[in-house]
Scaffold this motif. Sequence first.
Motif, short mmCIF file in Angstrom:
data_model
loop_
_atom_site.label_atom_id
_atom_site.label_comp_id
_atom_site.label_asym_id
_atom_site.label_seq_id
_atom_site.Cartn_x
_atom_site.Cartn_y
_atom_site.Cartn_z
N UNK A 29 -17.93 15.59 -1.94
CA UNK A 29 -17.52 16.43 -0.80
C UNK A 29 -16.21 16.00 -0.16
N UNK A 30 -15.71 14.83 -0.49
CA UNK A 30 -14.47 14.36 0.12
C UNK A 30 -13.28 15.19 -0.38
N UNK A 31 -12.39 15.51 0.51
CA UNK A 31 -11.24 16.35 0.17
C UNK A 31 -9.94 15.57 0.09
N UNK A 32 -10.01 14.25 0.20
CA UNK A 32 -8.79 13.44 0.25
C UNK A 32 -8.77 12.32 -0.79
N UNK A 33 -9.51 12.51 -1.89
CA UNK A 33 -9.58 11.45 -2.90
C UNK A 33 -8.95 11.85 -4.23
N UNK A 97 -12.63 4.33 -9.84
CA UNK A 97 -11.85 4.32 -11.07
C UNK A 97 -10.39 4.66 -10.79
N UNK A 98 -10.14 5.86 -10.24
CA UNK A 98 -8.78 6.37 -10.10
C UNK A 98 -7.97 5.62 -9.05
N UNK A 102 -4.76 3.17 -9.68
CA UNK A 102 -3.46 3.46 -9.07
C UNK A 102 -2.94 2.27 -8.29
N UNK A 103 -3.79 1.66 -7.49
CA UNK A 103 -3.38 0.54 -6.65
C UNK A 103 -2.96 -0.66 -7.49
N UNK A 104 -3.72 -0.97 -8.53
CA UNK A 104 -3.37 -2.12 -9.36
C UNK A 104 -2.08 -1.85 -10.13
N UNK A 105 -1.93 -0.63 -10.65
CA UNK A 105 -0.70 -0.31 -11.38
C UNK A 105 0.51 -0.43 -10.48
N UNK A 106 0.38 -0.01 -9.22
CA UNK A 106 1.49 -0.11 -8.27
C UNK A 106 1.84 -1.57 -7.97
N UNK A 107 0.93 -2.48 -8.29
CA UNK A 107 1.17 -3.90 -8.09
C UNK A 107 1.55 -4.60 -9.39
N UNK A 108 1.95 -3.83 -10.39
CA UNK A 108 2.43 -4.41 -11.62
C UNK A 108 1.34 -4.79 -12.61
N UNK A 109 0.14 -4.22 -12.42
CA UNK A 109 -0.97 -4.47 -13.35
C UNK A 109 -1.37 -3.13 -13.96
#
Length: 302
Positions: A29-33, A97-98, A102-109
Amino acid sequence: MTDSEFDIRSLPFPEALRWLRENGEPADPRTDIDTGSLRRRFPRLANVETHDLTIETPYGAQPARAYRDNSADSSGRGLVWVHGGAFIGGYLDMPESNWVALELAARGIPVLAVDYSKCLGDVHYPVPSDDVIAAWEYGLAHSADLLGVGPEALYLGGASAGGALTSGAAARLRDGGGTVPAGLVLVYPVAHPDGAHPGSIPDPAAPHAQLSLNYAGSAEALYDPHVFAGLGSGEGFPRTIVVVCEHDGLRPSGEAFAALLDEGGVDVTLHLEPGADHAHINEPSDPTALPTIEVIAAWMRA
């Protein structure tokens, strides 16, 4: 009850299982994920590139998604990541998952997030475990192209049921002569058939024991250390971080598994996330979620 009010977790396990078999994954039901919303909320994610793909497993194709930010300071390490969902649910677009990827990739992982067969109907171990091993082997073969790292720098990890699947896969790889990951990342993992009481005989009437039995497929398999890695030896596992949550009823399983690895001579880090509860990294707005991401990223870079 409207769709937005429906929570499958409120159903007794047999009814929840039947509902999932008949209806599939319920809508969140969340609209911001969704990814667009996450990028707007967290501008640091703007440069992460994603690539959807499928991975062939012994039971058919499973969806996967690669995440990479070429503008980030590279850690030199990549991660194959497996979401949770009680072995019966979960998907690549859930925040566990997503958003985590995203957060790890933005940190170079860079991350290869993967899916697996759910234990619905006649599906039990080793099916989802085989899917994870197939995804791991795919990641090894394609790590340079997808993630920009060599296979020797590839880690494996997961959350909750994903932690059970990845720790069990690591045990199978160790014992079967496969390529053991460079490291293991486990967030509130289920490493025992009764995660709240490691070492005890599971109560068949307890909800968690029903989930474990549904995954294992038989009472005998509940005691297989390739199904629940906390039942076996800690020797031969790679460098590992185990994140547990202060208010999580399954916290004892993660703590016991970390102790098992320590006894086996493994370089293991046990991190307690204060104020957190189970599945906190599935909610990006939870104030305890981002600190866990930061701890994982720092540990992988160390």
